[in-house]
Design a protein around this motif. Structure first.
Motif, PDB file in Angstrom:
ATOM      1  N   PHE A  63       6.791 -12.241   1.972  1.00 21.18           N
ATOM      2  CA  PHE A  63       5.515 -11.796   2.539  1.00 21.18           C
ATOM      3  C   PHE A  63       6.007 -11.817   4.272  1.00 21.18           C
ATOM      4  O   PHE A  63       5.532 -11.281   4.945  1.00 21.18           O
ATOM      5  N   ILE A  64       7.127 -12.690   4.880  1.00 15.72           N
ATOM      6  CA  ILE A  64       6.705 -12.791   6.278  1.00 15.72           C
ATOM      7  C   ILE A  64       7.508 -11.488   6.903  1.00 15.72           C
ATOM      8  O   ILE A  64       7.109 -11.208   7.622  1.00 15.72           O
ATOM      9  N   PRO A  65       8.809 -10.982   6.451  1.00 18.26           N
ATOM     10  CA  PRO A  65       8.919 -10.125   7.016  1.00 18.26           C
ATOM     11  C   PRO A  65       8.650  -9.162   6.284  1.00 18.26           C
ATOM     12  O   PRO A  65       8.087  -7.708   7.123  1.00 18.26           O
ATOM     13  N   LEU A  66       7.383  -8.740   6.011  1.00 16.18           N
ATOM     14  CA  LEU A  66       6.997  -7.536   5.354  1.00 16.18           C
ATOM     15  C   LEU A  66       5.633  -7.689   6.811  1.00 16.18           C
ATOM     16  O   LEU A  66       5.574  -6.667   6.803  1.00 16.18           O
ATOM     17  N   VAL A  67       5.255  -8.783   6.628  1.00 15.74           N
ATOM     18  CA  VAL A  67       3.789  -8.870   7.844  1.00 15.74           C
ATOM     19  C   VAL A  67       4.441  -8.315   9.580  1.00 15.74           C
ATOM     20  O   VAL A  67       3.797  -7.558  10.176  1.00 15.74           O
ATOM     21  N   VAL A  68       5.497  -9.140   9.150  1.00 21.88           N
ATOM     22  CA  VAL A  68       6.205  -8.254  10.894  1.00 21.88           C
ATOM     23  C   VAL A  68       6.779  -7.352  10.841  1.00 21.88           C
ATOM     24  O   VAL A  68       6.624  -6.605  11.713  1.00 21.88           O
ATOM     25  N   GLY A  69       6.927  -6.983  10.133  1.00 22.22           N
ATOM     26  CA  GLY A  69       7.545  -5.648  10.024  1.00 22.22           C
ATOM     27  C   GLY A  69       6.687  -4.019  10.112  1.00 22.22           C
ATOM     28  O   GLY A  69       6.336  -2.775  10.583  1.00 22.22           O
ATOM     29  N   LEU A  70       5.502  -4.540   9.668  1.00 18.47           N
ATOM     30  CA  LEU A  70       3.682  -3.956   9.143  1.00 18.47           C
ATOM     31  C   LEU A  70       3.386  -3.899  10.599  1.00 18.47           C
ATOM     32  O   LEU A  70       2.810  -3.548  11.692  1.00 18.47           O
ATOM     33  N   ALA A  71       3.196  -5.292  11.142  1.00 19.27           N
ATOM     34  CA  ALA A  71       3.514  -5.495  12.769  1.00 19.27           C
ATOM     35  C   ALA A  71       3.568  -4.275  13.719  1.00 19.27           C
ATOM     36  O   ALA A  71       3.149  -4.020  15.275  1.00 19.27           O
ATOM     37  N   LEU A  72       4.888  -4.967  14.077  1.00 19.12           N
ATOM     38  CA  LEU A  72       6.239  -3.933  14.254  1.00 19.12           C
ATOM     39  C   LEU A  72       6.060  -2.368  14.389  1.00 19.12           C
ATOM     40  O   LEU A  72       5.543  -1.743  15.260  1.00 19.12           O
ATOM     41  N   LEU A  73       5.761  -1.829  13.565  1.00 18.10           N
ATOM     42  CA  LEU A  73       4.958   0.160  12.583  1.00 18.10           C
ATOM     43  C   LEU A  73       4.171   0.043  13.182  1.00 18.10           C
ATOM     44  O   LEU A  73       3.732   1.053  14.742  1.00 18.10           O
ATOM     45  N   ALA A  74       2.888  -1.075  13.610  1.00 17.81           N
ATOM     46  CA  ALA A  74       1.950  -0.488  14.032  1.00 17.81           C
ATOM     47  C   ALA A  74       1.167  -0.628  15.914  1.00 17.81           C
ATOM     48  O   ALA A  74       0.673   0.289  16.215  1.00 17.81           O
ATOM     49  N   SER A  75       2.198  -1.453  16.003  1.00 18.47           N
ATOM     50  CA  SER A  75       2.473  -1.276  17.732  1.00 18.47           C
ATOM     51  C   SER A  75       3.229  -0.376  18.163  1.00 18.47           C
ATOM     52  O   SER A  75       2.998   0.265  19.751  1.00 18.47           O
ATOM     53  N   HIS A  76       4.031   0.677  17.989  1.00 18.06           N
ATOM     54  CA  HIS A  76       4.145   1.687  18.208  1.00 18.06           C
ATOM     55  C   HIS A  76       4.378   3.106  17.426  1.00 18.06           C
ATOM     56  O   HIS A  76       5.023   3.981  18.134  1.00 18.06           O
ATOM     57  N   ASP A  77       3.380   2.667  16.415  1.00 12.61           N
ATOM     58  CA  ASP A  77       4.205   4.226  15.697  1.00 12.61           C
ATOM     59  C   ASP A  77       2.437   3.720  14.563  1.00 12.61           C
ATOM     60  O   ASP A  77       2.686   3.734  13.315  1.00 12.61           O
ATOM     61  N   ALA A  78       0.739   3.647  15.189  1.00 13.17           N
ATOM     62  CA  ALA A  78      -0.190   3.180  14.123  1.00 13.17           C
ATOM     63  C   ALA A  78      -0.592   4.398  13.691  1.00 13.17           C
ATOM     64  O   ALA A  78      -0.499   3.727  12.264  1.00 13.17           O
TER      65      ALA A  78
END
Length: 418
Positions: A63-78
């Motif tokens: 869940f750690i890389p999953l949450v980090v990846g989703l946060a990065l995706l939301a920051s530049h392509d919501a």
């Protein structure tokens, strides 16, 4: 990077769940089959925590890389994240309705021809089948006169006068490039096309080429007259075409300068499709020439837009703007003057900035001094494939001089106009 993090997290979670099922089968056959059902899996974890905790720890680690990846995706392509989470990608793809009502019967080069794309732009009528880089089959008719309104043309093999050039091309399965045939007379052609708002022509089409070309077409056609496409009565900004970019930029300039008196000059050539573009556009705004840097970005939902566009829509023609206090009016005029003032790109001009964003300085006058003591002056034409700076200077008469300079031999570069 975000996609790798999301994928890695999902793989870790999946590996943890598989490990948990394996541990359950090791405890007992009944527990193994029960662990395949989520409610009973939780029961197994509670009853046999000591055996299940390592597999659960692996799931939690995923869940750690999953949450980090989703946060990065939301920051530049919501919008992309929203599309993923809404599960729209699971819905079956519906076949889009044809944009053009083309009903032609006949053949091209002896093969059935069923075009789905058609246009009549800049005097060139194009009917094509296939949406690859090269159409599988294509018909071009280059009309000798510019098109204004409808088109009415009747030609027989014995007629005199200027003839349109007809070109047919086709792409065989084993070929990389299409074959083409051209002819300038000796065929029969009937065109009767009438305007269809907002940007189409529709009517009768009949073409018979000489027998050796094996091409005969007859029926009804519908053609676009420019690169704009409409959706629900509005311009579809998601379409990649120069006409779409021109529409977006003209709408932006009208709202930015609060005037409808905007005459946009032809845009420079760009590579489409793309996700972002940097252009230097020229326009006459309220009769005054302006040269402005424009940065365009494209998103899946809204299409092309000018970056930083926050200007309000113009009032409808004939409407009266509400009266405001004198102080507010004067402040608005001052703000309008600040907005209308063109950006002076000489202030922060440098060789590094030119190499980083060459399109921003396209066709501007520059002076370059080299380490050998030579000086070249001309208009910037871009960066070639070898990374050289290209300047072009117009000489007396019709002659031109072109300079090709390596960046490492430049000791000083000046921008001579804003």
């Amino acid at each position: 990077m975000d996609a790798l993090l999301i994928l890695g997290g999902l793989l870790l979670i999946l590996a943890g769940l598989v490990w948990l099922v394996v541990r359950a089968f090791g405890t007992g056959l009944l527990w193994g089959w029960a662990s395949l059902l989520p409610p009973l899996t939780l029961l197994y974890v509670v009853r046999h925590w000591r055996r299940a905790r390592k597999a659960l720890a692996l799931c939690a680690l995923g869940f750690i890389p999953l949450v980090v990846g989703l946060a990065l995706l939301a920051s530049h392509d919501a919008e992309r994240l929203e599309a993923i989470l809404s599960l729209r990608w699971l819905e079956p793809e519906t076949k889009a309705a044809a944009d053009l009502a083309i009903d032609l019967r006949g053949e091209l080069n002896g093969q059935p021809f069923e075009p789905r794309q058609g246009e009549l732009v800049d005097g060139v009528l194009r009917l094509s089948e296939g949406q690859d880089f090269f159409a599988r089959k294509e018909l071009l008719i280059r009309l000798p006169q510019p098109i204004k309104g409808g088109v009415r043309l009747d030609l027989l093999p014995g007629d005199e006068g200027p003839w349109p050039e007809v070109e047919i091309s086709w792409l065989e399965l084993e070929q990389e490039l299409p074959e083409a045939r051209r002819l300038t007379r000796g065929y029969s052609l009937h065109l009767d096309l009438q305007p269809l708002p907002p940007n189409k022509l529709t009517g009768d089409f009949h073409l018979v080429l000489p027998p050796r070309f094996k091409t005969t077409l007859s029926g009804k056609v519908e053609l676009f007259t420019n690169g704009l496409r409409f959706r629900d009565g509005q311009v579809d900004r998601r379409v990649d075409s120069l006409d779409t970019l021109a529409y977006v930029i003209e709408d932006y300039l009208q709202r930015r300068f609060a005037t409808r008196l905007v005459q946009l000059q032809p845009l420079p050539a760009v590579m489409l499709p793309a996700r972002s573009l940097e252009l230097v556009v020229e326009a006459r705004i309220d009769g005054q020439p302006q040269q402005l840097p424009i940065q365009l970005t494209k998103r899946e939902s809204r299409g092309w837009a000018v970056q930083g566009d926050s200007f309000k829509p113009l009032a409808a023609p004939g409407s009266v703007a509400p009266a405001s206090a004198p102080s507010a009016a004067s402040a608005g005029e001052a703000s309008s003057e600040r907005v209308a003032r063109p950006l002076d790109r000489r202030l922060r001009f440098s060789l590094e900035g030119l190499l980083r964003s060459p399109s921003r300085y396209q066709n501007l006058s520059m002076r370059v001094a080299t380490e050998r003591g030579n000086t070249a002056e001309g208009r910037f034409q871009g960066i070639d494939a070898d990374g050289r700076i290209i300047l072009r200077q117009r000489l007396s008469g019709t002659g031109e001089a072109s300079y090709s300079l390596r960046p490492e031999e430049v000791v000083r570069i000046e921008l001579l106009e804003p």
